[in-house]
Design an enzyme around this catalytic site. Structure first.
Site, PDB file in Angstrom:
ATOM      1  N   ILE A   1       1.191  -1.018   0.000  1.00 28.79           N
ATOM      2  CA  ILE A   1       0.103   0.250   0.164  1.00 28.79           C
ATOM      3  C   ILE A   1       1.085   1.254   0.182  1.00 28.79           C
ATOM      4  O   ILE A   1       0.274   2.626  -0.512  1.00 28.79           O
ATOM      5  CB  ILE A   1      -1.156  -0.122   1.372  1.00 28.79           C
ATOM      6  CG1 ILE A   1      -1.983   1.277   1.133  1.00 28.79           C
ATOM      7  CG2 ILE A   1      -0.248   0.488   2.601  1.00 28.79           C
ATOM      8  CD1 ILE A   1      -2.894   0.461   2.802  1.00 28.79           C
ATOM      9  N   SER A   2       1.742   1.638   0.176  1.00 30.28           N
ATOM     10  CA  SER A   2       3.052   2.393   0.294  1.00 30.28           C
ATOM     11  C   SER A   2       3.940   3.000  -0.630  1.00 30.28           C
ATOM     12  O   SER A   2       4.747   1.896  -1.199  1.00 30.28           O
ATOM     13  CB  SER A   2       4.016   2.021   1.832  1.00 30.28           C
ATOM     14  OG  SER A   2       4.578   2.686   1.400  1.00 30.28           O
ATOM     15  N   PRO A   3       3.732   3.606  -0.916  1.00 28.75           N
ATOM     16  CA  PRO A   3       3.780   3.939  -2.652  1.00 28.75           C
ATOM     17  C   PRO A   3       5.326   4.388  -2.160  1.00 28.75           C
ATOM     18  O   PRO A   3       6.365   4.001  -2.707  1.00 28.75           O
ATOM     19  CB  PRO A   3       3.564   5.843  -2.486  1.00 28.75           C
ATOM     20  CG  PRO A   3       2.539   6.265  -1.528  1.00 28.75           C
ATOM     21  CD  PRO A   3       2.472   4.603  -0.119  1.00 28.75           C
TER      22      PRO A   3
END
Length: 211
Positions: free
Chosen positions: A11-13
């Site tokens: 989920i983390s860019p």
């Protein structure tokens, strides 16, 4: 050869950027990487925090910043159709397959390239067929493995992703890659200032300012 534990959530860019840039950032060094999927929301809940995408203003800035960083580094990146989203299916798929670099690359690019919905059931099923995991992602065994990984991360002192663990040291964030490289190269800075920062933090307990 140093062993790096790369704690991540798809989920983390910033975790995506770190994953893509890691080989270039550590070029010429001898190391091996263990990839550890972890539920970022579990870390946030434990520490009583909100994620960057859950805070008005910071959300828009975060999206602009990561897209700029990708542009500067030449990393293909598009925001998914929906963000934040529930990453559980991706995290469990990674653990069911065995979270090696190939699997993590496939999952990160599923989210951060093309601009589609990362949680679309048809896309998730196609992804499962592509990776052909050796375990059932929906099994209790895999679900437990993700909970255990998240508990392990909290016990290790993690508060966010991406985090790189080497020896007894944690390096948090995409922008910590130069610092990680310095440690792997044996920079003597880590002998004194690193410990001074820990002493300063211990001597100054966190206090909430009330207005």
């Amino acid at each position: 050869m140093k062993r790096i534990t790369f704690w991540l959530d798809f989920i983390s860019p910033y975790a995506y950027l770190a994953f893509e840039h890691l080989p270039q950032a550590l070029e010429g060094l001898s190391y091996e990487v263990e990839y550890r999927p972890v539920l970022f929301a579990g870390l946030l809940k434990h520490h009583g925090q909100l994620g960057p995408a859950e805070i008005a203003g910071k959300r828009e800035w975060t999206y602009r910043q990561v897209l700029w960083q990708a542009h500067v580094l030449g990393i293909p990146m598009q925001m998914p159709a929906v963000h934040p989203f529930n990453p559980l299916a991706l995290l469990r798929l990674a653990l069911a397959h065995g979270p090696n670099r190939h699997a993590c690359e496939t999952l990160f690019r599923h989210v951060w390239r093309g601009g589609a919905d990362a949680s679309d059931p048809a896309r998730l099923e196609a992804l499962r067929q592509q990776l052909a995991p050796v375990r059932d992602p929906a099994s209790d065994e895999v679900k437990h493995a993700l909970r255990q990984s998240t508990d392990d991360a909290i016990a290790a002192g993690l508060f966010g992703v991406p985090t790189f663990a080497v020896d007894d040291k944690l390096f948090w964030g995409f922008d910590a890659l130069p610092m990680l490289r310095g440690y792997l190269q044996g920079d003597p800075w880590f002998e004194q200032p690193w410990r001074e920062a820990a002493r300063a933090a211990a001597a100054s307990p966190i206090k909430r300012v009330r207005g």
